[in-house]
Design an enzyme around this catalytic site. Structure first.
Site, PDB file in Angstrom:
ATOM      1  N   CYS A  86      53.682 -27.435  30.596  1.00 22.68           N
ATOM      2  CA  CYS A  86      54.214 -27.703  31.929  1.00 22.68           C
ATOM      3  C   CYS A  86      53.281 -27.208  33.026  1.00 22.68           C
ATOM      4  O   CYS A  86      53.468 -27.531  34.192  1.00 22.68           O
ATOM      5  CB  CYS A  86      55.584 -27.062  32.081  1.00 22.68           C
ATOM      6  SG  CYS A  86      56.707 -27.523  30.755  1.00 22.68           S
ATOM      7  N   HIS A 336      60.758 -33.440  36.984  1.00 27.88           N
ATOM      8  CA  HIS A 336      59.702 -32.720  36.266  1.00 27.88           C
ATOM      9  C   HIS A 336      58.923 -33.673  35.361  1.00 27.88           C
ATOM     10  O   HIS A 336      59.099 -33.657  34.148  1.00 27.88           O
ATOM     11  CB  HIS A 336      60.345 -31.582  35.460  1.00 27.88           C
ATOM     12  CG  HIS A 336      59.374 -30.674  34.770  1.00 27.88           C
ATOM     13  ND1 HIS A 336      58.090 -30.443  35.215  1.00 27.88           N
ATOM     14  CD2 HIS A 336      59.511 -29.916  33.638  1.00 27.88           C
ATOM     15  CE1 HIS A 336      57.498 -29.589  34.392  1.00 27.88           C
ATOM     16  NE2 HIS A 336      58.328 -29.264  33.431  1.00 27.88           N
TER      17      HIS A 336
END
Lengths: 388, 113
Positions: A86, A336
Protein backbone atom coordinates in the site's frame (compact mmCIF):
# COMPACT_ATOMS: atom_id res chain seq x y z
CA UNK A 1 24.86 19.33 -1.14
CA UNK A 2 21.33 18.14 -1.87
CA UNK A 3 19.03 20.31 -3.98
CA UNK A 4 15.54 21.37 -2.92
CA UNK A 5 12.71 19.46 -4.61
CA UNK A 6 9.38 20.98 -5.68
CA UNK A 7 6.03 19.61 -6.83
CA UNK A 8 5.39 21.40 -10.14
CA UNK A 9 2.36 19.58 -11.53
CA UNK A 10 -0.45 17.37 -10.29
CA UNK A 11 -2.99 15.07 -11.92
CA UNK A 12 -5.53 12.53 -10.80
CA UNK A 13 -8.42 10.45 -12.02
CA UNK A 14 -11.38 10.05 -9.71
CA UNK A 15 -10.99 7.13 -7.31
CA UNK A 16 -13.75 4.55 -7.65
CA UNK A 17 -15.00 2.23 -10.35
CA UNK A 18 -13.56 2.68 -13.83
CA UNK A 19 -15.14 -0.32 -15.51
CA UNK A 20 -13.62 -1.11 -18.88
CA UNK A 21 -10.62 1.20 -18.42
CA UNK A 22 -7.18 -0.41 -18.66
CA UNK A 23 -4.73 0.21 -15.84
CA UNK A 24 -2.33 1.94 -18.27
CA UNK A 25 -5.05 4.30 -19.51
CA UNK A 26 -5.77 5.56 -15.98
CA UNK A 27 -2.07 6.18 -15.36
CA UNK A 28 -1.62 7.97 -18.68
CA UNK A 29 -4.64 10.15 -17.93
CA UNK A 30 -3.23 11.33 -14.58
CA UNK A 31 0.31 11.74 -15.93
CA UNK A 32 -0.76 13.88 -18.87
CA UNK A 33 -2.61 16.22 -16.50
CA UNK A 34 0.48 16.51 -14.27
CA UNK A 35 2.89 17.18 -17.14
CA UNK A 36 0.64 19.80 -18.75
CA UNK A 37 -0.03 21.51 -15.42
CA UNK A 38 3.69 21.66 -14.63
CA UNK A 39 4.44 23.57 -17.79
CA UNK A 40 7.71 21.64 -17.99
CA UNK A 41 8.96 20.48 -21.39
CA UNK A 42 8.80 16.68 -21.57
CA UNK A 43 12.42 16.66 -22.75
CA UNK A 44 13.40 17.78 -19.24
CA UNK A 45 11.79 14.73 -17.60
CA UNK A 46 14.68 12.42 -16.80
CA UNK A 47 12.93 9.42 -15.24
CA UNK A 48 9.56 7.86 -14.45
CA UNK A 49 8.70 6.11 -11.18
CA UNK A 50 5.42 4.21 -11.09
CA UNK A 51 3.96 2.89 -7.84
CA UNK A 52 1.79 -0.19 -8.18
CA UNK A 53 1.12 -3.23 -6.03
CA UNK A 54 -0.94 -5.94 -7.70
CA UNK A 55 -1.15 -5.35 -11.44
CA UNK A 56 0.38 -8.82 -11.83
CA UNK A 57 -2.18 -10.92 -9.93
CA UNK A 58 -5.24 -8.78 -10.78
CA UNK A 59 -4.46 -7.66 -14.34
CA UNK A 60 -1.72 -9.96 -15.60
CA UNK A 61 0.34 -6.88 -16.49
CA UNK A 62 3.84 -5.75 -15.52
CA UNK A 63 6.49 -3.31 -16.81
CA UNK A 64 3.82 -0.70 -16.32
CA UNK A 65 6.25 2.21 -16.01
CA UNK A 66 7.58 1.62 -19.52
CA UNK A 67 4.13 1.00 -20.98
CA UNK A 68 2.84 4.26 -19.56
CA UNK A 69 5.91 6.31 -20.55
CA UNK A 70 5.64 5.17 -24.15
CA UNK A 71 2.03 6.36 -24.34
CA UNK A 72 3.17 9.76 -23.05
CA UNK A 73 5.87 10.13 -25.68
CA UNK A 74 8.64 9.73 -23.12
CA UNK A 75 11.32 7.65 -24.82
CA UNK A 76 14.63 6.24 -23.73
CA UNK A 77 14.58 7.39 -20.10
CA UNK A 78 14.71 5.01 -17.11
CA UNK A 79 11.18 3.87 -16.21
CA UNK A 80 10.83 1.94 -12.99
CA UNK A 81 7.90 0.30 -11.25
CA UNK A 82 8.31 0.25 -7.49
CA UNK A 83 6.33 -1.97 -5.16
CA UNK A 84 5.85 -1.71 -1.42
CA UNK A 85 2.27 -2.90 -1.02
CA UNK A 86 0.00 0.00 0.00
CA UNK A 87 3.07 2.28 0.27
CA UNK A 88 4.05 1.78 -3.39
CA UNK A 89 3.00 5.31 -4.39
CA UNK A 90 4.86 6.98 -1.54
CA UNK A 91 7.97 4.98 -2.37
CA UNK A 92 7.76 6.06 -6.02
CA UNK A 93 7.68 9.70 -4.93
CA UNK A 94 10.58 9.22 -2.55
CA UNK A 95 12.76 7.76 -5.31
CA UNK A 96 11.88 10.65 -7.62
CA UNK A 97 12.80 13.13 -4.88
CA UNK A 98 16.15 11.41 -4.40
CA UNK A 99 16.93 11.64 -8.13
CA UNK A 100 16.19 15.38 -8.25
CA UNK A 101 17.84 16.16 -4.91
CA UNK A 102 21.00 14.33 -5.92
CA UNK A 103 21.12 16.07 -9.29
CA UNK A 104 20.68 13.02 -11.51
CA UNK A 105 17.49 14.51 -13.01
CA UNK A 106 15.99 18.01 -13.11
CA UNK A 107 12.42 16.71 -13.39
CA UNK A 108 10.87 13.30 -12.69
CA UNK A 109 7.38 11.99 -13.37
CA UNK A 110 5.76 10.04 -10.51
CA UNK A 111 2.56 8.06 -10.90
CA UNK A 112 0.63 5.62 -8.74
CA UNK A 113 -2.04 3.38 -10.20
CA UNK A 114 -4.23 0.37 -9.40
CA UNK A 115 -7.35 -1.32 -10.73
CA UNK A 116 -9.21 -3.67 -8.37
CA UNK A 117 -12.97 -3.37 -8.75
CA UNK A 118 -13.20 -5.91 -11.59
CA UNK A 119 -12.07 -8.70 -9.23
CA UNK A 120 -14.14 -10.65 -6.67
CA UNK A 121 -13.70 -10.03 -2.92
CA UNK A 122 -11.80 -13.32 -2.33
CA UNK A 123 -9.55 -12.53 -5.32
CA UNK A 124 -8.84 -9.03 -3.98
CA UNK A 125 -8.27 -10.38 -0.45
CA UNK A 126 -5.85 -12.96 -1.82
CA UNK A 127 -4.01 -10.39 -3.93
CA UNK A 128 -3.73 -7.99 -0.97
CA UNK A 129 -2.46 -10.87 1.13
CA UNK A 130 0.61 -10.94 -1.14
CA UNK A 131 1.77 -8.20 1.26
CA UNK A 132 1.80 -10.63 4.20
CA UNK A 133 4.65 -12.98 5.11
CA UNK A 134 2.84 -16.00 3.72
CA UNK A 135 5.47 -18.43 4.96
CA UNK A 136 4.86 -17.15 8.50
CA UNK A 137 1.84 -15.10 9.70
CA UNK A 138 -0.06 -15.91 6.53
CA UNK A 139 -0.14 -19.61 7.42
CA UNK A 140 -2.63 -18.78 10.18
CA UNK A 141 -5.16 -17.36 7.71
CA UNK A 142 -4.60 -13.81 8.97
CA UNK A 143 -5.83 -11.07 6.64
CA UNK A 144 -5.32 -7.30 6.71
CA UNK A 145 -8.77 -6.62 8.17
CA UNK A 146 -7.84 -9.34 10.69
CA UNK A 147 -4.59 -7.58 11.53
CA UNK A 148 -6.50 -4.39 12.32
CA UNK A 149 -9.10 -6.36 14.28
CA UNK A 150 -6.22 -7.53 16.47
CA UNK A 151 -4.94 -3.95 16.74
CA UNK A 152 -8.42 -2.65 17.68
CA UNK A 153 -8.81 -5.09 20.57
CA UNK A 154 -5.32 -4.24 21.78
CA UNK A 155 -5.98 -0.46 21.62
CA UNK A 156 -9.33 -0.91 23.38
CA UNK A 157 -7.72 -2.86 26.21
CA UNK A 158 -4.71 -0.56 26.64
CA UNK A 159 -6.49 2.79 26.27
CA UNK A 160 -10.21 2.19 26.69
CA UNK A 161 -10.98 3.13 23.08
CA UNK A 162 -14.63 2.41 22.25
CA UNK A 163 -16.75 1.51 19.23
CA UNK A 164 -18.19 5.02 19.38
CA UNK A 165 -14.70 6.62 19.33
CA UNK A 166 -13.70 4.61 16.27
CA UNK A 167 -17.02 5.29 14.51
CA UNK A 168 -16.23 9.01 14.83
CA UNK A 169 -13.32 8.47 12.40
CA UNK A 170 -15.64 6.79 9.89
CA UNK A 171 -18.32 9.47 10.18
CA UNK A 172 -15.75 12.29 9.82
CA UNK A 173 -13.93 10.83 6.81
CA UNK A 174 -17.12 9.84 5.01
CA UNK A 175 -18.39 13.41 5.50
CA UNK A 176 -15.11 14.83 4.14
CA UNK A 177 -15.47 12.53 1.15
CA UNK A 178 -18.80 14.10 0.27
CA UNK A 179 -16.94 17.37 -0.38
CA UNK A 180 -14.17 15.82 -2.50
CA UNK A 181 -15.07 15.39 -6.18
CA UNK A 182 -12.37 12.69 -6.51
CA UNK A 183 -13.82 10.55 -3.71
CA UNK A 184 -15.40 7.16 -4.27
CA UNK A 185 -17.84 6.96 -1.38
CA UNK A 186 -18.46 10.00 0.71
CA UNK A 187 -21.55 9.60 2.88
CA UNK A 188 -23.57 11.20 5.61
CA UNK A 189 -23.49 8.38 8.15
CA UNK A 190 -24.89 7.96 11.64
CA UNK A 191 -23.36 6.01 14.50
CA UNK A 192 -26.24 3.54 14.21
CA UNK A 193 -25.48 2.91 10.53
CA UNK A 194 -21.78 2.30 11.23
CA UNK A 195 -22.63 -0.09 14.08
CA UNK A 196 -25.22 -1.96 11.98
CA UNK A 197 -22.81 -2.72 9.12
CA UNK A 198 -21.63 -6.29 8.55
CA UNK A 199 -18.87 -7.74 10.72
CA UNK A 200 -15.66 -8.26 8.68
CA UNK A 201 -12.92 -9.08 11.21
CA UNK A 202 -14.27 -8.59 14.72
CA UNK A 203 -14.62 -5.93 16.01
CA UNK A 204 -13.99 -4.36 12.56
CA UNK A 205 -17.18 -3.80 10.55
CA UNK A 206 -17.79 -3.00 6.88
CA UNK A 207 -17.84 0.80 7.28
CA UNK A 208 -14.52 0.57 9.14
CA UNK A 209 -12.87 -0.71 5.95
CA UNK A 210 -11.74 1.23 2.88
CA UNK A 211 -13.23 0.05 -0.41
CA UNK A 212 -11.33 -1.57 -3.28
CA UNK A 213 -10.87 1.12 -5.95
CA UNK A 214 -9.58 1.92 -9.39
CA UNK A 215 -7.61 5.10 -9.92
CA UNK A 216 -4.38 6.90 -10.69
CA UNK A 217 -2.60 10.00 -9.43
CA UNK A 218 0.55 11.69 -10.71
CA UNK A 219 2.93 14.51 -9.92
CA UNK A 220 5.95 16.06 -11.59
CA UNK A 221 8.76 16.81 -9.17
CA UNK A 222 11.57 19.14 -10.17
CA UNK A 223 14.48 21.32 -9.15
CA UNK A 224 13.86 24.99 -8.41
CA UNK A 225 15.20 26.29 -11.73
CA UNK A 226 12.44 24.50 -13.65
CA UNK A 227 9.71 26.21 -11.66
CA UNK A 228 9.95 29.26 -13.91
CA UNK A 229 8.03 27.15 -16.45
CA UNK A 230 5.27 26.48 -13.91
CA UNK A 231 2.35 28.91 -13.69
CA UNK A 232 1.45 27.82 -10.16
CA UNK A 233 2.01 29.84 -7.04
CA UNK A 234 2.69 29.39 -4.25
CA UNK A 235 5.49 26.97 -5.05
CA UNK A 236 5.25 23.73 -3.06
CA UNK A 237 8.49 22.35 -1.67
CA UNK A 238 9.15 18.84 -0.38
CA UNK A 239 10.46 19.59 3.13
CA UNK A 240 10.92 15.94 4.12
CA UNK A 241 10.88 12.66 2.22
CA UNK A 242 11.40 9.56 4.35
CA UNK A 243 11.05 5.82 3.81
CA UNK A 244 11.39 3.20 6.54
CA UNK A 245 10.67 -0.47 7.07
CA UNK A 246 9.28 -2.58 9.89
CA UNK A 247 8.58 -6.24 10.52
CA UNK A 248 6.33 -8.12 8.09
CA UNK A 249 5.50 -10.49 10.96
CA UNK A 250 2.91 -9.41 13.49
CA UNK A 251 4.66 -11.69 15.98
CA UNK A 252 7.66 -9.34 15.78
CA UNK A 253 5.57 -6.27 16.66
CA UNK A 254 6.13 -5.58 20.37
CA UNK A 255 3.04 -3.30 20.44
CA UNK A 256 0.06 -4.58 18.45
CA UNK A 257 -1.38 -1.08 18.12
CA UNK A 258 1.69 0.79 16.89
CA UNK A 259 3.81 0.54 13.75
CA UNK A 260 7.50 1.16 14.36
CA UNK A 261 8.01 2.03 10.70
CA UNK A 262 5.63 4.98 11.10
CA UNK A 263 7.17 6.13 14.38
CA UNK A 264 10.66 6.11 12.88
CA UNK A 265 9.56 7.74 9.61
CA UNK A 266 7.86 10.58 11.48
CA UNK A 267 10.89 11.17 13.70
CA UNK A 268 13.15 11.36 10.65
CA UNK A 269 10.71 13.62 8.77
CA UNK A 270 10.55 16.12 11.64
CA UNK A 271 14.33 16.13 11.85
CA UNK A 272 14.77 16.52 8.08
CA UNK A 273 12.33 19.43 7.89
CA UNK A 274 13.27 21.12 11.13
CA UNK A 275 9.58 21.10 12.02
CA UNK A 276 7.62 19.58 14.87
CA UNK A 277 4.22 17.95 15.03
CA UNK A 278 2.53 21.16 16.16
CA UNK A 279 3.63 22.86 12.90
CA UNK A 280 1.55 20.46 10.75
CA UNK A 281 -1.75 22.00 9.61
CA UNK A 282 -3.18 18.90 7.97
CA UNK A 283 -2.26 15.29 7.32
CA UNK A 284 -3.39 12.78 4.75
CA UNK A 285 -2.65 9.53 6.57
CA UNK A 286 -3.15 5.84 5.85
CA UNK A 287 -6.65 5.08 7.19
CA UNK A 288 -7.04 1.76 5.39
CA UNK A 289 -9.25 0.93 8.39
CA UNK A 290 -10.82 3.31 10.91
CA UNK A 291 -8.65 2.05 13.78
CA UNK A 292 -5.58 2.61 11.56
CA UNK A 293 -6.24 6.37 11.54
CA UNK A 294 -6.19 6.38 15.34
CA UNK A 295 -2.97 4.36 15.49
CA UNK A 296 -1.28 6.40 12.73
CA UNK A 297 -2.20 9.74 14.32
CA UNK A 298 -0.49 8.60 17.52
CA UNK A 299 2.53 7.05 15.77
CA UNK A 300 3.07 10.28 13.80
CA UNK A 301 3.15 12.22 17.08
CA UNK A 302 0.16 14.35 16.04
CA UNK A 303 -2.04 13.05 18.88
CA UNK A 304 -0.83 11.85 22.31
CA UNK A 305 -0.41 8.06 22.60
CA UNK A 306 -3.68 6.39 23.50
CA UNK A 307 -5.75 9.54 22.85
CA UNK A 308 -6.48 8.99 19.14
CA UNK A 309 -9.96 7.63 19.73
CA UNK A 310 -10.99 10.37 22.14
CA UNK A 311 -9.58 13.11 19.90
CA UNK A 312 -11.67 11.76 17.01
CA UNK A 313 -14.79 11.58 19.17
CA UNK A 314 -14.23 15.15 20.41
CA UNK A 315 -13.84 16.53 16.89
CA UNK A 316 -10.22 17.49 17.47
CA UNK A 317 -9.19 15.83 14.16
CA UNK A 318 -11.99 17.42 12.08
CA UNK A 319 -11.94 20.50 9.83
CA UNK A 320 -11.97 22.86 12.82
CA UNK A 321 -9.81 20.64 15.02
CA UNK A 322 -6.33 20.86 16.52
CA UNK A 323 -4.98 18.81 13.60
CA UNK A 324 -7.06 18.20 10.47
CA UNK A 325 -6.82 14.53 9.52
CA UNK A 326 -7.80 13.34 6.04
CA UNK A 327 -9.75 16.31 4.67
CA UNK A 328 -9.87 14.35 1.39
CA UNK A 329 -11.98 11.67 3.06
CA UNK A 330 -8.93 9.44 3.36
CA UNK A 331 -8.80 5.88 2.15
CA UNK A 332 -12.12 5.20 3.90
CA UNK A 333 -14.08 7.62 1.70
CA UNK A 334 -11.83 8.74 -1.14
CA UNK A 335 -10.99 5.10 -1.85
CA UNK A 336 -7.83 3.02 -1.93
CA UNK A 337 -6.54 2.10 -5.39
CA UNK A 338 -3.56 0.67 -3.55
CA UNK A 339 -0.58 1.78 -5.66
CA UNK A 340 -2.18 5.18 -6.35
CA UNK A 341 -2.90 6.11 -2.75
CA UNK A 342 0.49 7.54 -1.74
CA UNK A 343 0.64 9.81 -4.80
CA UNK A 344 -3.02 10.76 -4.40
CA UNK A 345 -2.26 11.95 -0.87
CA UNK A 346 0.46 14.25 -2.27
CA UNK A 347 -1.94 15.67 -4.87
CA UNK A 348 -4.45 16.39 -2.09
CA UNK A 349 -1.89 18.17 0.07
CA UNK A 350 -0.53 20.24 -2.84
CA UNK A 351 -4.04 21.47 -3.61
CA UNK A 352 -4.55 22.31 0.08
CA UNK A 353 -1.31 24.31 0.22
CA UNK A 354 -2.22 26.16 -2.98
CA UNK A 355 -5.55 27.01 -1.35
CA UNK A 356 -7.43 25.32 -4.19
CA UNK A 357 -8.98 22.29 -2.46
CA UNK A 358 -12.70 21.57 -2.60
CA UNK A 359 -12.59 20.86 1.15
CA UNK A 360 -10.06 23.56 2.02
CA UNK A 361 -8.30 23.69 5.39
CA UNK A 362 -8.22 27.39 6.17
CA UNK A 363 -4.72 28.87 6.02
CA UNK A 364 -2.95 25.56 5.38
CA UNK A 365 0.77 26.12 4.91
CA UNK A 366 2.35 22.82 6.05
CA UNK A 367 0.95 19.39 5.17
CA UNK A 368 2.05 15.82 5.83
CA UNK A 369 1.37 12.53 4.08
CA UNK A 370 1.72 9.06 5.56
CA UNK A 371 1.60 5.91 3.43
CA UNK A 372 1.90 2.49 5.11
CA UNK A 373 2.40 -0.85 3.39
CA UNK A 374 1.49 -4.35 4.51
CA UNK A 375 1.91 -5.08 8.19
CA UNK A 376 4.00 -1.92 8.50
CA UNK A 377 6.75 -3.49 6.39
CA UNK A 378 7.08 -0.30 4.32
CA UNK A 379 6.30 3.28 5.24
CA UNK A 380 6.80 6.73 3.74
CA UNK A 381 6.23 10.12 5.34
CA UNK A 382 6.44 13.35 3.35
CA UNK A 383 6.11 16.93 4.56
CA UNK A 384 5.23 19.62 2.02
CA UNK A 385 5.25 23.36 2.55
CA UNK A 386 4.67 26.60 0.69
CA UNK A 387 7.98 28.11 -0.29
CA UNK A 388 8.41 31.46 1.37
CA UNK B 1 -0.75 -36.65 30.93
CA UNK B 2 2.13 -34.68 29.38
CA UNK B 3 2.02 -30.91 29.12
CA UNK B 4 1.32 -29.60 25.59
CA UNK B 5 4.48 -28.56 23.78
CA UNK B 6 5.23 -26.52 20.69
CA UNK B 7 8.24 -27.29 18.54
CA UNK B 8 10.36 -24.22 17.73
CA UNK B 9 13.88 -23.70 16.38
CA UNK B 10 16.95 -22.57 18.31
CA UNK B 11 19.98 -21.10 16.54
CA UNK B 12 22.96 -23.20 17.65
CA UNK B 13 25.23 -20.17 17.38
CA UNK B 14 23.44 -17.32 19.17
CA UNK B 15 20.54 -19.26 20.81
CA UNK B 16 17.81 -17.09 19.22
CA UNK B 17 14.44 -18.88 19.03
CA UNK B 18 12.15 -18.75 15.99
CA UNK B 19 8.72 -20.28 15.47
CA UNK B 20 9.58 -21.70 12.04
CA UNK B 21 12.96 -22.74 10.71
CA UNK B 22 14.64 -19.83 8.88
CA UNK B 23 17.26 -20.13 6.12
CA UNK B 24 19.71 -18.21 8.26
CA UNK B 25 19.43 -16.76 11.74
CA UNK B 26 18.43 -13.10 11.26
CA UNK B 27 20.41 -12.25 14.39
CA UNK B 28 23.80 -13.83 13.54
CA UNK B 29 23.42 -15.19 9.96
CA UNK B 30 24.48 -18.70 11.02
CA UNK B 31 22.63 -21.68 9.51
CA UNK B 32 22.47 -24.43 12.14
CA UNK B 33 19.30 -24.88 14.15
CA UNK B 34 17.99 -27.52 16.48
CA UNK B 35 14.38 -28.32 17.23
CA UNK B 36 13.27 -27.61 20.74
CA UNK B 37 9.97 -28.23 22.51
CA UNK B 38 8.69 -25.31 24.56
CA UNK B 39 5.58 -25.24 26.77
CA UNK B 40 2.55 -24.48 24.59
CA UNK B 41 1.01 -22.20 27.18
CA UNK B 42 0.81 -18.46 27.35
CA UNK B 43 -1.38 -15.38 27.37
CA UNK B 44 -3.88 -14.14 24.78
CA UNK B 45 -2.41 -10.88 23.43
CA UNK B 46 -5.26 -10.30 20.96
CA UNK B 47 -7.62 -12.11 18.62
CA UNK B 48 -10.07 -11.57 15.80
CA UNK B 49 -12.57 -13.48 13.74
CA UNK B 50 -11.68 -13.50 10.06
CA UNK B 51 -15.01 -13.51 8.20
CA UNK B 52 -13.66 -12.68 4.73
CA UNK B 53 -10.87 -15.20 4.19
CA UNK B 54 -8.50 -15.26 1.22
CA UNK B 55 -9.06 -17.94 -1.45
CA UNK B 56 -6.89 -20.62 0.14
CA UNK B 57 -8.89 -20.49 3.41
CA UNK B 58 -12.27 -19.81 1.84
CA UNK B 59 -13.61 -23.31 2.48
CA UNK B 60 -13.25 -22.78 6.23
CA UNK B 61 -15.69 -19.86 6.36
CA UNK B 62 -15.08 -17.77 9.48
CA UNK B 63 -12.23 -18.63 11.86
CA UNK B 64 -10.34 -17.04 14.75
CA UNK B 65 -6.74 -15.84 14.54
CA UNK B 66 -4.86 -14.86 17.69
CA UNK B 67 -1.54 -13.44 18.80
CA UNK B 68 -0.26 -15.47 21.74
CA UNK B 69 2.55 -14.50 24.10
CA UNK B 70 4.10 -17.83 25.07
CA UNK B 71 5.42 -18.29 28.59
CA UNK B 72 8.98 -18.56 27.19
CA UNK B 73 8.71 -14.98 25.89
CA UNK B 74 8.02 -15.75 22.22
CA UNK B 75 5.10 -13.99 20.50
CA UNK B 76 3.38 -16.12 17.82
CA UNK B 77 0.45 -16.04 15.44
CA UNK B 78 -2.00 -18.88 16.02
CA UNK B 79 -5.55 -20.08 15.59
CA UNK B 80 -7.94 -19.76 18.53
CA UNK B 81 -10.97 -21.86 19.45
CA UNK B 82 -12.79 -18.92 20.97
CA UNK B 83 -15.75 -18.50 23.25
CA UNK B 84 -17.77 -15.30 23.75
CA UNK B 85 -16.21 -14.71 27.15
CA UNK B 86 -12.57 -14.72 25.98
CA UNK B 87 -10.64 -11.64 27.07
CA UNK B 88 -7.20 -10.27 26.27
CA UNK B 89 -4.86 -11.40 29.02
CA UNK B 90 -6.56 -14.79 29.47
CA UNK B 91 -4.31 -17.84 29.91
CA UNK B 92 -4.27 -20.01 26.77
CA UNK B 93 -3.08 -23.52 25.99
CA UNK B 94 -2.46 -25.36 22.73
CA UNK B 95 -5.05 -27.91 21.61
CA UNK B 96 -4.93 -30.52 18.87
CA UNK B 97 -8.60 -30.61 17.93
CA UNK B 98 -8.57 -28.09 15.07
CA UNK B 99 -8.69 -30.49 12.15
CA UNK B 100 -8.87 -27.80 9.47
CA UNK B 101 -5.53 -26.32 10.35
CA UNK B 102 -2.26 -28.19 10.22
CA UNK B 103 0.20 -25.38 9.45
CA UNK B 104 -0.49 -23.23 12.48
CA UNK B 105 -0.87 -24.18 16.16
CA UNK B 106 -4.32 -23.78 17.69
CA UNK B 107 -4.98 -22.54 21.23
CA UNK B 108 -7.96 -22.14 23.52
CA UNK B 109 -8.49 -20.19 26.70
CA UNK B 110 -7.59 -22.25 29.77
CA UNK B 111 -8.44 -19.77 32.49
CA UNK B 112 -9.92 -16.30 32.37
CA UNK B 113 -8.03 -13.26 33.58
Amino acid sequence: MMRNVYIAGTGSTTFGKHAGRSIESLAVDACAQAIVESGIDRARIGAVYLGNFISGPLNGKEVLAGLVAEQLGLHGIPCTKVEGACASGGIALRHACLMVAAGFCDAVLVVGVETMTHASTPEVTSALNCAMDNEYDGLSGLTFPGLFGLAWRSHAKQYGTTREDIAAVVIKNKAHGLKNPLAQMGADLTLEQVCASAMIADPLQLFDCCPPSDGAAAVVVCAKELLSDSPHTPQIRVMASVQTSGSARISQHPDLCSFEATVHAAQQAYKQSGLQASDIDLVELHDCFSIAEIIDSEDLGLVPKGEGGRWAAQGRTGMQGDIVINPSGGLLAKGHPVGATGVGQIVEVVWQLRGEHANQVAGASIGMTHNLGGTGVACTVHILGRDA
Amino acid sequence: MTEPALTVFRCMSCQTLTQLQPVVCAHCLQRKFQKEDVPATGVLASWTTVRKPPLRFKAEGAYQVAVVDLDNGMRICARLLSTPTDQLGDRVVQVTENLHQTQTPTFKVATHG
